[in-house]
Write a protein that holds these residues in place. Structure first.
Motif, PDB file in Angstrom:
ATOM      1  N   GLU A   1       1.038  -0.991   0.148  1.00 37.77           N
ATOM      2  CA  GLU A   1       0.116   0.068   0.183  1.00 37.77           C
ATOM      3  C   GLU A   1       0.874   1.310   0.014  1.00 37.77           C
ATOM      4  OE1 GLU A   1      -2.775   0.265   3.214  1.00 37.77           O
ATOM      5  OE2 GLU A   1      -4.218  -1.468   2.264  1.00 37.77           O
ATOM      6  N   LYS A   2       0.540   2.128  -0.785  1.00 37.53           N
ATOM      7  CA  LYS A   2       1.146   3.503  -0.700  1.00 37.53           C
ATOM      8  C   LYS A   2       0.091   4.565  -1.132  1.00 37.53           C
ATOM      9  CE  LYS A   2       2.551   3.092  -5.799  1.00 37.53           C
ATOM     10  NZ  LYS A   2       3.541   3.258  -6.603  1.00 37.53           N
ATOM     11  N   LYS A   3       0.516   5.731  -0.892  1.00 36.91           N
ATOM     12  CA  LYS A   3      -0.411   6.838  -1.334  1.00 36.91           C
ATOM     13  C   LYS A   3      -0.152   7.393  -2.785  1.00 36.91           C
ATOM     14  CE  LYS A   3      -2.723   7.777   2.508  1.00 36.91           C
ATOM     15  NZ  LYS A   3      -3.863   7.390   2.763  1.00 36.91           N
ATOM     16  N   LEU A   4      -1.090   7.509  -3.428  1.00 37.18           N
ATOM     17  CA  LEU A   4      -0.810   8.041  -4.878  1.00 37.18           C
ATOM     18  C   LEU A   4      -1.747   9.009  -5.116  1.00 37.18           C
ATOM     19  CD1 LEU A   4       1.247   7.653  -7.302  1.00 37.18           C
ATOM     20  CD2 LEU A   4      -0.503   6.118  -8.082  1.00 37.18           C
ATOM     21  N   TYR A   5      -1.382  10.469  -5.267  1.00 34.79           N
ATOM     22  CA  TYR A   5      -2.257  11.527  -5.500  1.00 34.79           C
ATOM     23  C   TYR A   5      -3.546  11.601  -4.592  1.00 34.79           C
ATOM     24  CZ  TYR A   5       0.180  11.523 -10.046  1.00 34.79           C
ATOM     25  OH  TYR A   5       1.135  11.429 -10.825  1.00 34.79           O
TER      26      TYR A   5
ATOM     27  N   LYS B   1      -4.796   9.021  -2.906  1.00 35.90           N
ATOM     28  CA  LYS B   1      -5.613   7.540  -2.747  1.00 35.90           C
ATOM     29  C   LYS B   1      -4.337   6.680  -2.287  1.00 35.90           C
ATOM     30  CE  LYS B   1      -9.268   8.179  -6.092  1.00 35.90           C
ATOM     31  NZ  LYS B   1      -9.150   9.354  -6.865  1.00 35.90           N
ATOM     32  N   THR B   2      -5.127   5.745  -1.576  1.00 36.16           N
ATOM     33  CA  THR B   2      -4.304   4.419  -1.186  1.00 36.16           C
ATOM     34  C   THR B   2      -4.414   3.779  -2.259  1.00 36.16           C
ATOM     35  OG1 THR B   2      -4.842   4.843   1.276  1.00 36.16           O
ATOM     36  CG2 THR B   2      -4.057   3.000   0.502  1.00 36.16           C
ATOM     37  N   VAL B   3      -3.337   3.127  -2.807  1.00 36.20           N
ATOM     38  CA  VAL B   3      -3.123   2.187  -3.732  1.00 36.20           C
ATOM     39  C   VAL B   3      -2.193   0.854  -3.433  1.00 36.20           C
ATOM     40  CG1 VAL B   3      -4.037   3.655  -5.549  1.00 36.20           C
ATOM     41  CG2 VAL B   3      -1.363   3.384  -5.096  1.00 36.20           C
ATOM     42  N   VAL B   4      -2.263  -0.071  -4.039  1.00 36.00           N
ATOM     43  CA  VAL B   4      -1.323  -1.107  -3.946  1.00 36.00           C
ATOM     44  C   VAL B   4      -0.417  -1.107  -5.302  1.00 36.00           C
ATOM     45  CG1 VAL B   4      -0.818  -3.611  -3.741  1.00 36.00           C
ATOM     46  CG2 VAL B   4      -2.755  -2.512  -2.495  1.00 36.00           C
ATOM     47  N   GLY B   5       0.849  -1.206  -4.913  1.00 34.50           N
ATOM     48  CA  GLY B   5       1.717  -1.408  -5.843  1.00 34.50           C
ATOM     49  C   GLY B   5       3.333  -1.039  -5.771  1.00 34.50           C
TER      50      GLY B   5
ATOM     51  N   ASN C   1       9.832   4.800   0.101  1.00 37.85           N
ATOM     52  CA  ASN C   1       8.905   6.136  -0.484  1.00 37.85           C
ATOM     53  C   ASN C   1       9.881   7.116  -0.777  1.00 37.85           C
ATOM     54  OD1 ASN C   1       6.326   4.912  -0.124  1.00 37.85           O
ATOM     55  ND2 ASN C   1       6.800   4.852   2.103  1.00 37.85           N
TER      56      ASN C   1
END
Length: 155
Positions: free
Chosen positions: A109-113, A115-119, A139
């Protein structure tokens, strides 16, 4: 969610194909220091900037005893195109099943713009001559990261 590595941990072993399909193992580098960096995708602006920065600093890093390996979930063919298009000199490895990314804590999980996304979590792990984690950075920013590593390592 995979655990993040800490200094002193044994760096997880890996064997992955490079841009030409040849197998490369962390064990091949035993006795040398290795900067292993994880990036989301070849041929994207941030990842290109980071790979070019590592390539531009390769002689300086090698002179200080460091080798550089970049790992992404891309397939070898895309890595080959990336290497050739950008004249990259760093070793690029393919981890399409993301097992190595996960073992290094560089996928989750990470923050992208906002939003929490998986990548892929842009990360750098510096492995010492004995195969232990010297530093683990998560990060990180694509731009300016290589200069920061060089400064932090006192090179």
């Amino acid at each position: 969610m995979s655990e993040r590595l800490q200094p002193g941990d044994v760096a997880p072993a890996f064997t992955l194909p490079d841009a030409d399909g040849n197998e490369v193992s962390l064990a091949d580098h035993r006795g040398r220091k290795v900067i292993v960096y994880f990036y989301p995708a070849a041929l994207t602006p941030g990842c290109t900037k980071q790979a070019c920065d590592f390539t531009d600093s390769l002689d300086l890093l090698a002179g200080a005893g460091y080798e550089v390996i970049g790992i992404s979930p891309d397939k070898p063919g895309k890595l080959s195109k990336f290497r050739d298009q950008e004249s990259l000199k760093v070793t690029l490895l393919a981890d399409p099943d993301k097992r190595v990314l996960e073992s290094y804590g560089a996928f989750g999980e990470k923050k992208l713009y906002g939003k929490t996304v998986v990548g892929v979590i842009r990360s750098t792990v510096i492995v010492d001559e004995q195969g232990k984690v010297e530093r683990a950075l998560y990060n990180v920013k694509a731009t300016g990261h290589v200069a920061k590593i060089i400064k932090d390592l006192g090179i």
